[in-house]
Design an enzyme around this catalytic site. Structure first.
Site, PDB file in Angstrom:
ATOM      1  N   GLU A   1       0.741  -1.178  -0.077  1.00 34.39           N
ATOM      2  CA  GLU A   1      -0.116   0.110   0.004  1.00 34.39           C
ATOM      3  C   GLU A   1       0.740   1.278   0.051  1.00 34.39           C
ATOM      4  O   GLU A   1       1.710   1.431   0.593  1.00 34.39           O
ATOM      5  CB  GLU A   1      -0.820   0.047   1.330  1.00 34.39           C
TER       6      GLU A   1
ATOM      7  N   LYS B   1      -9.677   1.736  -2.321  1.00 32.89           N
ATOM      8  CA  LYS B   1      -9.993   0.981  -0.925  1.00 32.89           C
ATOM      9  C   LYS B   1     -11.443   1.507  -0.619  1.00 32.89           C
ATOM     10  O   LYS B   1     -11.810   2.714  -0.603  1.00 32.89           O
ATOM     11  CB  LYS B   1      -9.023   1.840  -0.221  1.00 32.89           C
TER      12      LYS B   1
ATOM     13  N   CYS C   1      -5.727  -3.104   2.486  1.00 30.96           N
ATOM     14  CA  CYS C   1      -5.396  -2.992   4.035  1.00 30.96           C
ATOM     15  C   CYS C   1      -6.395  -3.207   4.666  1.00 30.96           C
ATOM     16  O   CYS C   1      -7.064  -4.291   4.967  1.00 30.96           O
ATOM     17  CB  CYS C   1      -4.690  -1.578   4.094  1.00 30.96           C
TER      18      CYS C   1
HETATM   19  O1  LIG Z   1      -6.578  -2.077  10.275  1.00 32.75           O
HETATM   20  C1  LIG Z   1      -5.691  -1.780  10.707  1.00 32.75           C
HETATM   21  O2  LIG Z   1      -5.313  -2.047  11.868  1.00 32.75           O
HETATM   22  C2  LIG Z   1      -4.700  -0.881  10.048  1.00 32.75           C
HETATM   23  C3  LIG Z   1      -5.316  -0.744   8.669  1.00 32.75           C
HETATM   24  C4  LIG Z   1      -4.310   0.118   7.839  1.00 32.75           C
HETATM   25  O3  LIG Z   1      -3.369   0.580   8.079  1.00 32.75           O
HETATM   26  C5  LIG Z   1      -4.654   0.787   6.390  1.00 32.75           C
HETATM   27  O4  LIG Z   1      -5.946   0.464   6.018  1.00 32.75           O
HETATM   28  O5  LIG Z   1      -3.833   1.259   5.864  1.00 32.75           O
END
Ligand SMILES: O=C(O)CCC(=O)C(=O)O
Length: 336
Positions: free
Chosen positions: A89, A170, A212
């Site tokens: 990401e 996303k 993510c």
């Molecule tokens: O869900 C999480 O704990 C981290 C998510 C995250 O870092 C993101 O979505 O970029």
């Protein structure tokens, strides 16, 4: 309602409980045939074995350096025989709301001009030069609009000829606040995507791509998986608060829920940056076995694993969830 092996079994079972023995034997025979049909009725999800690589990339403040570093790591991953290569990401920038606007690039017109969209063109070249399918991590995407610019956290997927196959914005923005832990609010700057992304890789089959925080939502994974994916691929950037508790758990959970491969690809940890990525990029098989995981030093590395259709089929044969779902008890969200 359409008859499936599952609904037909149920009908036969109910008849069995009300009929004399001769009918019983006949129906039992048919039940056996149906059982065999249902275990062979599914086409292989992964048509041939394929090596997948996750590049745990060290990204810094210079976009140009990040792009050339990514290019050299994609070359290295392809040299191991990997045909599907994944970047993390926000691989072209440091991760954080403050950075999204200044690193963002437009994707339209398609293809966008090289001067306005260096990451798009660099990713296309990485895929083409190495003849790999490239899940290009994610980049901040800029969409100009009359009400001012909009930004998305977007993953670009390229074919081995360098053609753009798909984009995933996303869907679930990373908005959390854990007292004494971490507060993050992507929605201060980003807009959410609104689609499930499934990409057809002609020689192999389908992969689902999400980013993510999306991994925390089983419904999204389930919908993609039920559209026939052999793998769910998540460029990610968990942190040192939630990462140790949830990263591997979520990767293994999405794999075992859906009986597919799961790949989670993180940036390397940069302790000088504001955001400390968790690292631990990993590849999990359909029985939730971790096939490869980046080590405890959280530094730059490449993890790879060989994926096979037989592994998926044997997981599904041994634990036949797909034929046992009870959509008469709960809804099939993948049909919604
Ligand atoms: O869900 C999480 O704990 C981290 C998510 C995250 O870092 C993101 O979505 O970029």
């Amino acid at each position: 309602m359409q008859a499936t092996p599952t609904t037909t079994w149920r009908a036969i079972r109910s008849i069995l409980s009300h009929h004399p023995l001769s009918t019983h034997a006949l129906l039992r025979n048919q039940l056996g045939t149906l059982r065999k049909m249902s275990s062979t009725a599914h086409a292989p999800l992964l048509r041939q074995p394929v090596k997948l690589a996750c590049i745990q990339l060290a990204a810094g403040p210079s976009k140009a350096t990040n792009l050339s570093r990514a290019a050299s790591k994609v070359r290295e991953a392809a040299a191991t025989g990997a045909k599907i290569v994944v970047l993390p990401e926000c691989f072209n920038s440091p991760y954080g709301c403050d950075y999204f606007p200044s690193y963002a690039e437009p994707l339209l017109p398609s293809p966008p001009p090289e001067s306005a969209a260096p990451s798009f063109h660099a990713l296309a070249a990485m895929a083409r030069d190495n003849s790999v399918y490239l899940v290009g991590g994610s980049i901040p995407e800029l969409v100009p609009s009359a009400d001012g610019p909009k930004y998305y956290n977007t993953s670009l997927v390229f074919s081995p000829s360098g053609a753009l196959l798909a984009t995933h914005r996303k869907v679930h923005l990373f908005d959390i606040s854990i007292p004494g832990g971490i507060t993050f609010k992507e929605s201060d700057v980003l807009s959410p995507g609104d689609a499930v992304t499934v990409v057809e890789l002609p020689e192999y089959g389908r992969v689902g791509v999400a980013i993510c925080y999306d991994v925390r939502f089983p419904e999204l994974a389930m919908v993609a998986a039920r559209r026939g994916c052999f793998a769910l691929v998540y460029p990610g950037a968990f942190n040192t608060v939630t990462g140790p508790l949830h990263w591997k758990l979520l990767g293994r959970a999405r794999a075992v829920d859906n009986q597919v491969y799961v790949a989670l690809c993180s940036p390397a940890r940069d302790v000088k940056a504001k955001y400390h990525a968790y690292g631990h990029s990993l590849i999990v098989d359909p029985m939730a076995k971790v096939l490869a995981e980046a080590g405890e030093d959280e530094g730059e590395t490449i993890v790879t694993a060989e994926l096979t259709g037989e592994t998926i089929e044997s997981a599904r044969k041994g634990i036949p969830l797909r034929d046992q779902r009870r959509f008469d008890v709960y809804p099939d969200v993948s049909k919604a």
